[in-house]
Write an enzyme that holds these catalytic residues in place. Sequence first.
Site, short mmCIF file in Angstrom:
data_model
loop_
_atom_site.label_atom_id
_atom_site.label_comp_id
_atom_site.label_asym_id
_atom_site.label_seq_id
_atom_site.Cartn_x
_atom_site.Cartn_y
_atom_site.Cartn_z
N TYR A 132 0.66 -1.21 -0.04
CA TYR A 132 -0.01 0.16 -0.07
C TYR A 132 0.79 1.25 0.01
O TYR A 132 0.50 2.29 -0.48
CB TYR A 132 -1.10 0.00 1.26
CG TYR A 132 -1.84 -1.10 1.25
CD1 TYR A 132 -3.13 -1.07 0.47
CD2 TYR A 132 -1.59 -2.39 1.87
CE1 TYR A 132 -3.92 -2.08 0.34
CE2 TYR A 132 -2.59 -3.29 1.88
CZ TYR A 132 -3.79 -3.16 1.28
OH TYR A 132 -4.65 -4.31 1.03
N ASN A 155 -13.13 -0.13 -4.50
CA ASN A 155 -12.95 -0.41 -5.92
C ASN A 155 -13.97 -1.35 -6.49
O ASN A 155 -14.47 -2.28 -5.99
CB ASN A 155 -11.46 -1.37 -5.92
CG ASN A 155 -11.28 -1.83 -7.66
OD1 ASN A 155 -12.04 -1.46 -8.43
ND2 ASN A 155 -10.42 -2.70 -7.55
N CYS A 163 -6.79 -4.81 -7.36
CA CYS A 163 -6.69 -4.41 -6.15
C CYS A 163 -5.80 -5.70 -5.35
O CYS A 163 -5.37 -5.50 -4.24
CB CYS A 163 -7.54 -3.85 -5.52
SG CYS A 163 -9.18 -4.56 -5.20
N HIS A 164 -6.07 -6.88 -5.92
CA HIS A 164 -5.65 -8.07 -5.27
C HIS A 164 -3.97 -8.06 -5.21
O HIS A 164 -3.54 -8.74 -4.41
CB HIS A 164 -6.39 -9.29 -5.63
CG HIS A 164 -6.23 -9.58 -7.16
ND1 HIS A 164 -6.74 -9.08 -8.00
CD2 HIS A 164 -4.96 -10.24 -7.84
CE1 HIS A 164 -6.24 -9.30 -9.29
NE2 HIS A 164 -4.99 -10.17 -9.17
N GLU A 190 -1.83 -16.12 -10.55
CA GLU A 190 -0.60 -15.54 -11.15
C GLU A 190 0.56 -15.67 -10.82
O GLU A 190 1.51 -15.05 -11.24
CB GLU A 190 -0.97 -13.90 -10.85
CG GLU A 190 -2.37 -13.56 -11.35
CD GLU A 190 -2.65 -11.97 -11.10
OE1 GLU A 190 -1.57 -11.13 -10.78
OE2 GLU A 190 -3.74 -11.62 -11.37
#
Length: 196
Positions: A132, A155, A163-164, A190
Site C-alpha cells: 500500500y 474499488n 487491487c488483489h 498469477e
Amino acid sequence: MILVTTTKLQTYRLVLMVIQSEGSSADKDEPKLVQVSWLSQDQWWTDAKSFAKLKKHYQLADSDFKFIEKNSLSTDEPAQAVLIDAIIQIREYALEERRVFDLPLDLSLGTTFQQQVWQALQEIKHGETISYATLARRIGNPKAFRAVANANSNNPFSLVIPCHRVIASDGKLGGYTGGLDKKQYLLALEGVKCKR
C-alpha cells in the site's frame, strides 16, 4: 438503465453491471461496466457491494436495473455485448490465457483520489505485488497509504482493476473486500506466493 448478470470464476460468483444510455443513437454514450464484484453463495445481485451507491450516483430506482441470465445475453445489443466480453475475458484470465483486461469501465463512482488509485492499480503487472505504501508513492502521495487502502476497498471492479495485487508491507495478504480466500486464489493463479 443498468443491465446485470452473474458469472463464476472457479467456484466464486461475480456480479457484472453495465450502464446503458437511453435515447437516440446520436446521443448515446458507449455502454460501460460500472461494477464487477464478488458475491457470496447466499447473496443476490442486489446485495452487491456498490448497489446502493450506483442507485444514488446515477439517480436510479430498483426498476432501472434489469437482470439477464448470462446464457440469455445477446451480442446484438451493445450493453449486453460488453457483459459477454467481460465474461469471456474473466474465463480467459482463469485459464491463464489473459493477463490484462481490456473492458470499458466507468470510474465516475469514485472520488478523484479513488480514480487516481484505481488507474495506478491497473499499472501493476500480472504476477507482481506491491505494498500500500508503494502504491501511495506511485500516485505521488507517499503518506496516503491508509487512504490508498480505503480506495482499494471501494474499488467497484474487483479482479478487473487488480487491487488483489496490493499486499501489506510485511508480505502478508492484507485485506480484500472479496475475502482473503479470493485474494489468495487470484495471486496463486498469477504465480504469487504470500504469507498468510
